[in-house]
Scaffold this motif. Sequence first.
Motif, PDB file in Angstrom:
ATOM      1  N   UNK A   1       0.826  -1.209   0.000  1.00  0.00           N
ATOM      2  CA  UNK A   1       0.000   0.000   0.000  1.00  0.00           C
ATOM      3  C   UNK A   1       0.864   1.264   0.000  1.00  0.00           C
ATOM      4  N   UNK A   2       1.992   1.248   0.720  1.00  0.00           N
ATOM      5  CA  UNK A   2       2.893   2.407   0.734  1.00  0.00           C
ATOM      6  C   UNK A   2       3.527   2.612  -0.638  1.00  0.00           C
ATOM      7  N   UNK A   3       3.845   1.497  -1.329  1.00  0.00           N
ATOM      8  CA  UNK A   3       4.425   1.592  -2.674  1.00  0.00           C
ATOM      9  C   UNK A   3       3.418   2.204  -3.641  1.00  0.00           C
ATOM     10  N   UNK A   4       2.145   1.760  -3.553  1.00  0.00           N
ATOM     11  CA  UNK A   4       1.100   2.331  -4.420  1.00  0.00           C
ATOM     12  C   UNK A   4       0.913   3.813  -4.134  1.00  0.00           C
ATOM     13  N   UNK A   5       0.961   4.179  -2.868  1.00  0.00           N
ATOM     14  CA  UNK A   5       0.787   5.573  -2.477  1.00  0.00           C
ATOM     15  C   UNK A   5       1.928   6.431  -3.022  1.00  0.00           C
ATOM     16  N   UNK A   6       3.147   5.883  -3.029  1.00  0.00           N
ATOM     17  CA  UNK A   6       4.308   6.621  -3.528  1.00  0.00           C
ATOM     18  C   UNK A   6       4.281   6.767  -5.048  1.00  0.00           C
ATOM     19  N   UNK A   7       3.697   5.805  -5.737  1.00  0.00           N
ATOM     20  CA  UNK A   7       3.688   5.836  -7.204  1.00  0.00           C
ATOM     21  C   UNK A   7       2.437   6.492  -7.783  1.00  0.00           C
TER      22      UNK A   7
END
Length: 396
Positions: free
Chosen positions: A327-333
């Motif tokens: 979820x943090x990766x999706x938020x960053x991208x």
Amino acid sequence: MSQPDGFKVAGKENLVCRLKKSLYGLKQSPRQWYKRFDSFMLGQKYTRSQFDHCVYFKQLADKSFIYLLLYVDDMLVACKSKVEINRLKVQLNKEFEMKDLGEARKILGMEIQRDRVKGTIHLTQQQYLKKVLERFGVGKGNSKPVSVPLAPHFKLSASLSPSSEEERKYMTNVPYASLVGSLMYAMVCTRPDLAQAVSMVSRYMHDPGKVHWQAAKWILRYILGTVNLGLKFEKRISVDHLVAGFVDSDYAGDLDKRRSTTGYVFTMAGGPVSWRCTLQSTIALSTTEAEYMAVTEAIKEAIWLQGLVTDLGVEQEHVTVYCDSQSAIHLAKNQVHHSRTKHIDVRFHFIREVIEDGEVLLEKIGTVDNPADMLTKVVTGVKFKHCLDLINMRQV
């Protein structure tokens, strides 16, 4: 400078001395020394690194490099050519009073062990840690080694600070700050495995209680069994020389203010070169937000490390940072600001630009294979050993 005792001029006690050059002990002395050394190195056609002003380098005719690292007045010189190293030593000797200690075996308390056949370098602090154990009375005769730096039963918080006059009096005779400072030096230099535990005990330096003292002594018992544990760097194929980072966070682990913990570790040549365990500056409202804030700190470090290794002649297109939160990766991208993220401080959102530009790659990694896990929380002995293996920390 104030007139020194015994040299005051009668009737002119209110006057001060004007210095023609710097003296030891004055606030400006280190600065003046650095300026003098810096001008000398630049005069010898060396380049000062933009990312660390105490690193100097020069590219030689055969495209290899010579490096000089400065720490106050301690220097470390590295180069493939001994001729170039000796030439630099001669130049330094003409300009400064210096002592040549030969091949690097020890610097700033860190012991350097090289195996040229296997192509490995070990960094340890065995002698330093043995002195620390001896100083605080921990030995195999009177203490039992433990397998992790901090045990799960230590629930440290400010509520454990002294509540009675008797306990406060007891703690005034305990060298708590001295012990934590000694542990901190080892953690900063060669022992990332101590980062989480030292981070915990250092939060209560101003008012430690008996349980905090027991936790600090527990760390000593862990060191007793791992005194020869250190960093191992290996000469491998070029792809393994690239800088890679691992990041993790522990949501609301702080019992006092419910702030989350950021932990990251970066490796190069198979061994750790940069690590950190710290409380986040603001309170995260979700696990995703805590992970996102941790990723931001790791990416800032990745940008700095990429710049430093590029300065040193190591070409790397991008740094890969591994995170175990999808979820943090999706938020960053994802560029969309929606209701769940608009409250997050704008300084954390700069990573979206960095990732979009391709300077840093953010990739998913399983929690099992994420060594940063040990930097954010207390883990089991088996998990802790696995994390050490992942970053190539070995007994020497």
